[in-house]
Design a protein around this motif. Sequence first.
Motif, PDB file in Angstrom:
ATOM      1  N   LEU A 133      32.510  42.602  39.038  1.00  0.00           N
ATOM      2  CA  LEU A 133      33.200  43.420  40.037  1.00  0.00           C
ATOM      3  C   LEU A 133      33.552  44.805  39.492  1.00  0.00           C
ATOM      4  O   LEU A 133      33.590  45.774  40.245  1.00  0.00           O
ATOM      5  N   ALA A 134      33.832  44.865  38.198  1.00  0.00           N
ATOM      6  CA  ALA A 134      34.172  46.149  37.576  1.00  0.00           C
ATOM      7  C   ALA A 134      33.981  46.027  36.073  1.00  0.00           C
ATOM      8  O   ALA A 134      34.236  44.971  35.491  1.00  0.00           O
ATOM      9  N   ALA A 135      33.532  47.097  35.445  1.00  0.00           N
ATOM     10  CA  ALA A 135      33.392  47.124  33.993  1.00  0.00           C
ATOM     11  C   ALA A 135      34.773  47.128  33.336  1.00  0.00           C
ATOM     12  O   ALA A 135      35.790  47.437  33.975  1.00  0.00           O
ATOM     13  N   ALA A 136      34.817  46.778  32.068  1.00  0.00           N
ATOM     14  CA  ALA A 136      36.078  46.815  31.322  1.00  0.00           C
ATOM     15  C   ALA A 136      36.719  48.191  31.441  1.00  0.00           C
ATOM     16  O   ALA A 136      36.062  49.221  31.254  1.00  0.00           O
ATOM     17  N   GLY A 137      37.980  48.207  31.810  1.00  0.00           N
ATOM     18  CA  GLY A 137      38.697  49.458  31.963  1.00  0.00           C
ATOM     19  C   GLY A 137      38.466  50.154  33.287  1.00  0.00           C
ATOM     20  O   GLY A 137      39.103  51.174  33.576  1.00  0.00           O
ATOM     21  N   GLY A 138      37.556  49.620  34.101  1.00  0.00           N
ATOM     22  CA  GLY A 138      37.268  50.222  35.397  1.00  0.00           C
ATOM     23  C   GLY A 138      38.055  49.552  36.506  1.00  0.00           C
ATOM     24  O   GLY A 138      39.041  48.853  36.271  1.00  0.00           O
ATOM     25  N   SER A 139      37.604  49.754  37.736  1.00  0.00           N
ATOM     26  CA  SER A 139      38.309  49.160  38.869  1.00  0.00           C
ATOM     27  C   SER A 139      37.331  48.820  39.985  1.00  0.00           C
ATOM     28  O   SER A 139      36.242  49.422  40.091  1.00  0.00           O
ATOM     29  N   TRP A 140      37.724  47.898  40.806  1.00  0.00           N
ATOM     30  CA  TRP A 140      36.953  47.433  41.964  1.00  0.00           C
ATOM     31  C   TRP A 140      37.530  48.139  43.188  1.00  0.00           C
ATOM     32  O   TRP A 140      38.702  47.935  43.516  1.00  0.00           O
ATOM     33  N   PRO A 141      36.747  48.946  43.873  1.00  0.00           N
ATOM     34  CA  PRO A 141      37.318  49.796  44.930  1.00  0.00           C
ATOM     35  C   PRO A 141      37.891  49.007  46.106  1.00  0.00           C
ATOM     36  O   PRO A 141      37.465  47.889  46.401  1.00  0.00           O
ATOM     37  N   ALA A 142      38.843  49.604  46.777  1.00  0.00           N
ATOM     38  CA  ALA A 142      39.399  49.029  47.997  1.00  0.00           C
ATOM     39  C   ALA A 142      38.291  48.816  49.013  1.00  0.00           C
ATOM     40  O   ALA A 142      37.434  49.674  49.209  1.00  0.00           O
ATOM     41  N   GLY A 143      38.296  47.633  49.646  1.00  0.00           N
ATOM     42  CA  GLY A 143      37.307  47.327  50.668  1.00  0.00           C
ATOM     43  C   GLY A 143      35.937  46.970  50.147  1.00  0.00           C
ATOM     44  O   GLY A 143      35.024  46.689  50.946  1.00  0.00           O
TER      45      GLY A 143
END
Length: 271
Positions: A133-143
């Motif tokens: 869903l997201a790389a380390a330190g990253g984020s999974w966007p809203a929606g």
Amino acid sequence: MVDYYKLDKIFVQGVTYTLPADRFYVIEAIGTDAATNAYLKIDGVDTGKVIADLAPLHKRTTNLLGPLSLKGLEYVVPPNKVFTVEGPAGAKMRCKGLIGRLAPGEGMPSPWPSRFAEQGKHYRTYIYGVATLAAAGGSWPAGAVTEVLSLTPKTIEEYTLNSVVMALLENAAAAPVEGDVAIRFNLDGVPLDILTTGPGKLGVDYYSMPKPPAETTEMEPFTLEDRPIRVQGDHTLRIDAVNTKGAAIAASSTAAMTMKVWAVVEYAMKG
């Protein structure tokens, strides 16, 4: 007339078991301690693969599922036939069901001979998918909608999701709360769900699909037994993870955030 006794035994990988001439097994539920695929091979024919998370040896507070019921897809071991447990070294398989005792010259009664003939192409097993869903330190966007599992059976195959489904989100920076993450089923690109957020959030809430159901999480497993999803040959099932929080969800700083999904299925091959 056949006499039946209770069957509840542990069988072990690496041992060959042989039924005597006057006994047969009807296996109604199976459980294993194997973390990777384990299955019964009966008279040289493979049956459905299972793992301990979906079909444990015992029902415990840490996994409330217990052995997997075969629900009309029993495994039959006729007289004079051999069977083995296949899987990791030393894997155990618990088999619950019936021991049939035959009189001299008596054969197995219906429906067991026909079930024995078809059990290598019609059985219970599971499907599994994982997505980042997201790389380390990253984020999974809203929606965000992320495909976790895709299944397209061959023309002669059919999969039916009619039992337990489990999901596991790993390596989020902070555990999401109810309503933040959902699992959504699609068949041939059509969501099996509401289409917009007007009637509510999309999908089935993540916390309703515990992996596994346990006293410390959610005790009731999520099941499709009452609303099965049938995936016929050349059609495609897709299972998505959906960020329903309304904001990005951060991954751990040290590892990628992933979603894993497991589903018990009924598998059938035509012909």
